[in-house]
Design a protein around this motif. Structure first.
Motif, PDB file in Angstrom:
ATOM      1  N   TRP A 170      -3.974  -7.111  -1.296  1.00  0.00           N
ATOM      2  CA  TRP A 170      -4.210  -6.355  -0.057  1.00  0.00           C
ATOM      3  C   TRP A 170      -5.585  -6.687   0.494  1.00  0.00           C
ATOM      4  O   TRP A 170      -6.556  -6.728  -0.249  1.00  0.00           O
ATOM      5  N   ARG A 221      -3.390   0.277  -3.400  1.00  0.00           N
ATOM      6  CA  ARG A 221      -3.133  -1.007  -2.748  1.00  0.00           C
ATOM      7  C   ARG A 221      -2.864  -2.084  -3.781  1.00  0.00           C
ATOM      8  O   ARG A 221      -3.447  -2.076  -4.864  1.00  0.00           O
ATOM      9  N   PHE A 256      -2.868   4.543   2.503  1.00  0.00           N
ATOM     10  CA  PHE A 256      -3.545   3.420   1.818  1.00  0.00           C
ATOM     11  C   PHE A 256      -4.215   3.872   0.510  1.00  0.00           C
ATOM     12  O   PHE A 256      -5.181   3.282   0.055  1.00  0.00           O
ATOM     13  N   LYS A 283      -6.039  -3.343   6.901  1.00  0.00           N
ATOM     14  CA  LYS A 283      -5.043  -2.435   7.483  1.00  0.00           C
ATOM     15  C   LYS A 283      -4.429  -2.984   8.770  1.00  0.00           C
ATOM     16  O   LYS A 283      -3.275  -2.763   9.058  1.00  0.00           O
ATOM     17  N   PHE A 299       0.858  -1.193   0.000  1.00  0.00           N
ATOM     18  CA  PHE A 299       0.000   0.000   0.000  1.00  0.00           C
ATOM     19  C   PHE A 299       0.886   1.232   0.000  1.00  0.00           C
ATOM     20  O   PHE A 299       2.025   1.201   0.451  1.00  0.00           O
TER      21      PHE A 299
END
Ligand code: C2O
Length: 546
Positions: free
Chosen positions: A141, A137, A134, A144, A130
């Motif tokens: 992904w 990404r 963010f 978080k 990322f």
């Protein structure tokens, strides 16, 4: 003029606890750790160096990053935050497979906890990168907030960047740090040095610096016509420990424990003391040995960890230099010189003291390979293809590049025997995510060229009758590498037989998470340099999706 050695004191990186105590009960904790662009002083006489550093704030960010102290059985949650600028501080090469944000700005990063046995969504897959906030990404992904379960054996791990094609430069920029899992009820009875003051990580790497202090990295590729900037290996002449070049540390006349992490991209270290002090090796990578092993010297490949006790009360002299004598590249490169042959200096107090720490006869006993049923046997052959349109060579596993679909699909909780066949010219530190393994033996290949020809045609070690060739010299696995490891040095021209245990948690614990989920796991060479992941997924190539 040359830099003076041993003028900066060895720092202890800030320690962050990955748990909290609420009414006497240990609870999981959520940490927020950022990646910041800042300046770092590597040496009294080197101007401050632009780096990327991990920390809870820009001000407190360090190189290496803070040491995360985790507690066995208590999860640590970390949200890793990318606060990096749009452009990298080091040259990187867009012609190799790379994490590539569609907008072409921002620096892709993703954090892998090396040695961790965790769910795949928190493993830091190289394509789960990322960029700042963010904003962009990678394809795998998912979330978080990473969860580290800390249900494995106690020991030393490290976290580092793992982004596709950028790992080598992100590490060089400073994105590395130590992570310790402690299990006091198991470890305190051992009576090893265990307090902050006497138990410290030493994160060691090599760098080169320009006169203005910036990190020097040759920006011309080995074959610039094809890859303008890509160099598969990096070597620097300055040896840095905990963020200082050739530091010194004043120590008491007693035992200390050092968790030595080789965070270099490509440099192997063969550590020894100039005054004959010994290392009492208590753990290798993340797992304790059954019994301590006393050594005068030991070899540490990139990404390997040696957890050692040094007893300074045994020193005849008032100082001891920790030195290095591994050729680079290892094993057949240049010998070390006056600079990269030195690591750090210990200045030993003259006063005798009471030391209540001990070196126990027995450490921790884990199940031995014979206690596991072998669910499957695999042959993993590593070799390089050279072609006129692609130099340096790519590393392949069983004839497949990293981009190929997943090939090895072991089942969680099972054990397998792997024959790792190294047909390249280099020693590759093979690293497996999610599992620990034991090295059973290493056998030289005879008529390697004939075997290689067959492999280049058929990519099939069984069909090519590997057993016909694997009958040369057998190399003993050194005593301090006989335990459970997550990295092992695969010698060129040898077949290394390993027993891999997927999800080696404490003996009888069940697997706490769904390992069949995306994005899966990888195994790879940890020399920074091959194609992709240079440091990491280098050889990797093959995802182990479980
Ligand atoms: Cu040290 Cu895949 O990592």
């Amino acid at each position: 003029s040359k830099l003076r050695m041993f003028v900066d004191e060895l720092p202890d990186m800030p320690r962050i606890h990955g748990y909290e105590v609420v009414n006497g009960v240990y609870k999981p904790k959520l940490l927020k750790i950022g990646m910041f662009h800042k300046k770092w002083k590597f040496h009294r006489d080197i101007p401050a160096t632009p780096v990327f550093a991990y920390g809870t704030s820009k001000q407190t960010a360090t190189v290496p990053g803070p040491t995360i102290e985790a507690l066995h059985g208590v999860s640590t949650y970390v949200t890793w935050l990318n606060h990096l600028p749009p452009n990298h501080i080091l040259p990187w090469d867009p012609t190799i497979p790379i994490a590539s944000p569609p907008s072409k700005t921002g620096i892709p990063t993703v954090v892998h906890l090396h040695g961790g046995i965790d769910e795949p969504e928190s493993d830091g897959h190289s394509e789960s990168w990322f960029t700042r906030n963010f904003r962009q990404r990678g394809p795998t992904w998912t979330k978080k907030k990473y969860r580290y379960h800390n249900v494995q054996h106690p020991g030393t791990l490290w976290y580092h960047d793992h982004a596709m094609g950028l790992t080598r430069v992100n590490l060089l920029a400073g994105l590395v740090g130590a992570y310790v899992i402690r299990q006091p009820n198991v470890e305190l009875p051992l009576e090893l040095p265990y307090d902050d003051e006497f138990d410290r990580p030493l994160v060691v790497f090599d760098r080169s610096f320009r006169y203005d202090g910036s990190i020097y990295m040759n920006s011309t590729g080995n074959n610039p016509g094809i890859h303008p900037q890509w160099q598969p290996e990096y070597f620097g002449d300055t040896i840095v420990v905990n963020g200082k070049a050739w530091p010194y540390k004043v120590v008491r006349r007693r035992k200390y424990r050092f968790r030595i992490i080789n965070a270099s991209n490509a440099r192997f270290f063969k550590f020894y003391f100039t005054n004959n002090l010994t290392f009492i090796h208590v753990a290798s990578d993340s797992a304790y040995h059954e019994r301590p092993v006393i050594l005068k010297e030991f070899l540490l490949a990139p990404s390997e960890i040696a957890d050692v006790v040094v007893d300074f009360s045994k020193s005849q002299s008032d100082s001891a230099i920790l030195a290095n004598d591994a050729p680079y590249p290892y094993p057949s490169g240049d010998p070390v010189n006056e600079e990269n042959g030195m690591v750090m200096k210990f200045i030993i107090s003259k006063h005798e003291e009471n030391d209540d720490s001990k070196i126990p006869k027995e450490l921790i006993r884990y199940p031995s390979p014979g206690e596991y049923h072998v669910a499957k046997t695999r042959h993993i052959a590593m070799y390089e293809y050279t072609s006129d349109i692609d130099e340096p060579t790519h590393l392949y596993i069983n004839g497949k590049p990293y981009e190929a679909p997943v090939t090895e699909i072991p089942k969680v909780g099972t054990s397998e025997v792997w024959y790792v066949i190294n047909l390249t010219e280099d020693n590759h530190p093979l690293h497996i995510h999610l599992g620990l393994f034991k090295v059973l033996d290493q056998t030289e290949l005879v008529n390697e060229d004939e075997f290689k020809d067959c492999m280049l045609k058929h990519n099939d070690a069984v069909k090519c009758q590997v057993e016909k060739y694997a009958r040369g010299e057998k190399v003993e696995v050194p005593a301090h590498e006989k335990g459970w490891k997550n990295v092992y040095k695969m010698m060129p021209g040898y077949v290394t037989k390993i027993l891999v245990r997927f999800s080696f948690i404490h003996s009888n614990q069940s697997y706490p998470f769904d390992a069949t989920a995306e994005p899966g796991y990888v195994f790879h060479c940890h020399v920074s340099y091959y194609y992709l992941f240079f440091h990491f997924l280098v050889l990797a190539f093959v995802c182990i999706c479980m």
